[in-house]
Design an enzyme around this catalytic site. Structure first.
Site, PDB file in Angstrom:
ATOM      1  N   CYS A 104       1.813  10.137   5.379  1.00 48.21           N
ATOM      2  CA  CYS A 104       1.707  10.187   6.834  1.00 48.21           C
ATOM      3  C   CYS A 104       1.077  11.513   7.267  1.00 48.21           C
ATOM      4  CB  CYS A 104       3.075  10.031   7.485  1.00 48.21           C
ATOM      5  SG  CYS A 104       2.995  10.089   9.303  1.00 48.21           S
ATOM      6  N   GLN A 113      10.155   1.226   3.396  1.00 49.74           N
ATOM      7  CA  GLN A 113       9.579   2.554   3.179  1.00 49.74           C
ATOM      8  C   GLN A 113      10.470   3.642   3.780  1.00 49.74           C
ATOM      9  OE1 GLN A 113       5.882   4.501   5.065  1.00 49.74           O
ATOM     10  NE2 GLN A 113       5.109   3.768   3.093  1.00 49.74           N
ATOM     11  N   MET A 156       2.177   0.925   9.175  1.00 49.17           N
ATOM     12  CA  MET A 156       1.562   1.803  10.163  1.00 49.17           C
ATOM     13  C   MET A 156       2.555   2.053  11.286  1.00 49.17           C
ATOM     14  SD  MET A 156      -2.289   0.209  10.180  1.00 49.17           S
ATOM     15  CE  MET A 156      -2.956   1.646  11.023  1.00 49.17           C
TER      16      MET A 156
END
Length: 335
Positions: free
Chosen positions: A98, A68, A8
């Site tokens: 996203c 990522q 996140m």
């Protein structure tokens, strides 16, 4: 069953990865996305967002961490993925989920779900250049404004070489508004031959049970649910084993907050550390009335020394022990 901690951006940094994996029963976690545009990024950039690389790509609890990447240029993403593997990255994860407007405007994240052919090209090129021993995985949403193309996107990722797909069961336009459409996770799993992981709107053990029943998949990725309830993975793992875990008491959470603040004080500039504390504390108010009371005390405070006093923290004190959970510390102090 595997339980993963979601990547996140702007929230789950190395501090929260450290604390949440030390609480226990998180099988793996993922870095915040590293944005790739038009060049090979320097090693320092990887170390900034993935400092755990200095410790074998594991958190202090020993939890494995994946890297990522986010972008839309297949060759450039591949070049950076290959370099990350030289730095020891054990898994390369690709972000196609996203929903942030700034990210989507620069052709990154969920906007790419409009282009299944590009998804395939990105995964194929990354898979081509990274070592065969390094899995390439992907995270996607159900689509940009509709789930109608979700199965095509999932097939594009799997056919490109993705070894595993995390499905956040909402579209980009849905954002984070409930509900999560777990029935689409089941449809994705039927469409591809690789393992699928369910993500989205799992806040409690009851949510996990319903998600498993509707989606038909065993593995889950926890995001805001785990951040706001730090022992959620522990509770789910216990439920999976047929046991009921006692919820984390406020005293244990206080120890986590204190350690969070100590680390934030050391790693962030004084102007930014209070905001990070308030961000997490605000999310904890969902499950802890004591957190709401503490948030009311600190919400207008920006002086780090005064926050030390409010939290009862010695800023120069040591963090919790290496590889040791706050639960164990609490139990030891109560013995």
């Amino acid at each position: 069953m595997q339980i993963a901690l979601a990547p996140m951006e702007g929230l789950v940094d190395e501090i929260l990865r450290d604390l949440l994996t030390r609480v226990g029963d998180v099988d793996w976690c993922v870095t915040e996305f590293i944005r790739v545009c038009d060049r090979l990024l320097p090693e320092a950039h990887f170390r900034k967002l993935a400092p755990e690389l200095a410790h074998g790509w594991r958190t202090r609890a020993g939890t494995p961490m994946r890297l990522q990447l986010l972008g839309s240029d297949p060759p450039c993403l591949a070049e950076n993925a290959a370099f990350a593997c030289e730095l020891g990255a054990p898994v390369i994860d690709l972000n196609f989920g996203c929903p942030a407007k700034t990210v989507n405007k620069s052709r990154g994240g969920a906007v790419l779900l409009k282009e299944p052919e590009l998804l395939h090209a990105i995964v194929r090129e990354v898979r081509r250049v990274v070592p065969a021993s390094v899995p390439v995985t992907a995270k996607m949403r159900l689509g940009y404004d509709s789930p109608d193309g979700a199965l095509d996107c999932a097939r594009a990722l799997a056919d490109g070489g993705a070894a595993q797909i995390v499905v956040h069961a909402r579209t980009k336009v849905d954002g984070y508004k409930p509900p999560a459409h777990w029935e689409w996770v089941a449809r994705v799993q039927e469409a591809v031959a690789v393992p699928v992981i369910a993500n989205g709107e799992i806040w409690s053990v009851e949510d996990w049970r319903r998600c498993r029943a509707v989606s038909g998949v065993e593995d889950v990725m926890l995001g805001r649910g785990l951040v706001s309830r730090p022992d959620l993975a522990r509770q789910i793992a216990s439920a999976r084993a047929g046991r009921e875990a006692e919820p984390m008491p406020w005293a244990e959470l206080q120890s986590l907050l204190a350690d969070f603040w100590r680390q934030a004080r050391r790693k962030l500039a004084p102007r930014y550390a209070p905001g990070r504390l308030k961000q997490w504390l605000g999310m904890l108010t969902r499950n802890y009335p004591q957190a709401a009371e503490l948030f009311a005390e600190v919400r207008r405070e920006s002086d780090c020394a005064r926050l030390d006093a409010l939290l009862g923290v010695d800023a120069d004190g040591p963090p919790l022990g290496e590889g040791e959970s706050s639960r164990k510390k609490t139990e030891a102090s109560e013995a």
